[in-house]
Motif scaffolding. Structure first.
Motif, PDB file in Angstrom:
ATOM      1  N   PHE A   1      33.173  44.174  46.609  1.00 46.74           N
ATOM      2  CA  PHE A   1      32.931  44.150  45.174  1.00 46.74           C
ATOM      3  C   PHE A   1      32.496  45.540  44.742  1.00 46.74           C
ATOM      4  O   PHE A   1      31.722  46.202  45.434  1.00 46.74           O
ATOM      5  N   GLY A   2      32.977  46.002  43.629  1.00 44.97           N
ATOM      6  CA  GLY A   2      32.586  47.312  43.124  1.00 44.97           C
ATOM      7  C   GLY A   2      32.773  47.375  41.622  1.00 44.97           C
ATOM      8  O   GLY A   2      33.286  46.451  41.000  1.00 44.97           O
ATOM      9  N   ASP A   3      32.333  48.461  41.047  1.00 42.96           N
ATOM     10  CA  ASP A   3      32.535  48.639  39.615  1.00 42.96           C
ATOM     11  C   ASP A   3      33.030  50.059  39.352  1.00 42.96           C
ATOM     12  O   ASP A   3      32.816  50.967  40.144  1.00 42.96           O
TER      13      ASP A   3
ATOM     14  N   LYS B   1      46.824  47.710  40.969  1.00 43.93           N
ATOM     15  CA  LYS B   1      46.440  46.479  41.677  1.00 43.93           C
ATOM     16  C   LYS B   1      47.558  46.059  42.620  1.00 43.93           C
ATOM     17  O   LYS B   1      47.298  45.643  43.748  1.00 43.93           O
ATOM     18  N   GLN B   2      48.808  46.168  42.170  1.00 42.28           N
ATOM     19  CA  GLN B   2      49.949  45.791  43.002  1.00 42.28           C
ATOM     20  C   GLN B   2      50.151  46.781  44.139  1.00 42.28           C
ATOM     21  O   GLN B   2      50.396  46.385  45.277  1.00 42.28           O
ATOM     22  N   VAL B   3      50.044  48.072  43.841  1.00 39.83           N
ATOM     23  CA  VAL B   3      50.249  49.102  44.860  1.00 39.83           C
ATOM     24  C   VAL B   3      49.248  48.941  46.004  1.00 39.83           C
ATOM     25  O   VAL B   3      49.606  49.014  47.177  1.00 39.83           O
ATOM     26  N   TYR B   4      47.985  48.710  45.673  1.00 42.87           N
ATOM     27  CA  TYR B   4      46.933  48.635  46.689  1.00 42.87           C
ATOM     28  C   TYR B   4      46.537  47.205  47.048  1.00 42.87           C
ATOM     29  O   TYR B   4      45.569  46.990  47.762  1.00 42.87           O
ATOM     30  N   GLU B   5      47.289  46.223  46.524  1.00 48.07           N
ATOM     31  CA  GLU B   5      47.043  44.808  46.813  1.00 48.07           C
ATOM     32  C   GLU B   5      45.591  44.434  46.541  1.00 48.07           C
ATOM     33  O   GLU B   5      44.883  43.894  47.389  1.00 48.07           O
TER      34      GLU B   5
ATOM     35  N   ALA C   1      41.385  41.908  40.563  1.00 48.80           N
ATOM     36  CA  ALA C   1      40.313  42.187  39.608  1.00 48.80           C
ATOM     37  C   ALA C   1      39.756  40.838  39.171  1.00 48.80           C
ATOM     38  O   ALA C   1      40.468  40.040  38.558  1.00 48.80           O
ATOM     39  N   PHE C   2      38.508  40.587  39.493  1.00 47.22           N
ATOM     40  CA  PHE C   2      37.899  39.305  39.145  1.00 47.22           C
ATOM     41  C   PHE C   2      37.460  39.280  37.686  1.00 47.22           C
ATOM     42  O   PHE C   2      37.426  38.246  37.058  1.00 47.22           O
ATOM     43  N   SER C   3      37.100  40.429  37.168  1.00 48.75           N
ATOM     44  CA  SER C   3      36.751  40.535  35.760  1.00 48.75           C
ATOM     45  C   SER C   3      36.780  42.001  35.361  1.00 48.75           C
ATOM     46  O   SER C   3      36.730  42.890  36.196  1.00 48.75           O
TER      47      SER C   3
END
Length: 56
Positions: A11-13, A42-46, A49-51
């Motif tokens: 988890f990170g921000d 998101k697709q490139v690095y699989e 994003a939860f929010s």
């Protein structure tokens, strides 16, 4: 970025700021451009994003 690990999940921000603290999101298309890039990476690095929150 602060990372926290829970099992195999991290988890990170992320904070995005403009040069000399200028606004990053001024017009609607700025938000749309940022979200399109987020979707691509998101697709490139699989990633998932939860929010998220975009503030203009």
């Amino acid at each position: 970025m602060i990372k926290r690990k829970l099992g195999q999940i991290y988890f990170g921000d992320i904070a995005q700021r403009g040069h000399n603290r200028q606004p990053v999101f001024v017009e609607r298309r700025d938000f749309e451009y940022y979200l399109a890039n987020l979707q691509e990476w998101k697709q490139v690095y699989e990633l998932e994003a939860f929010s998220y929150c975009l503030i203009g």
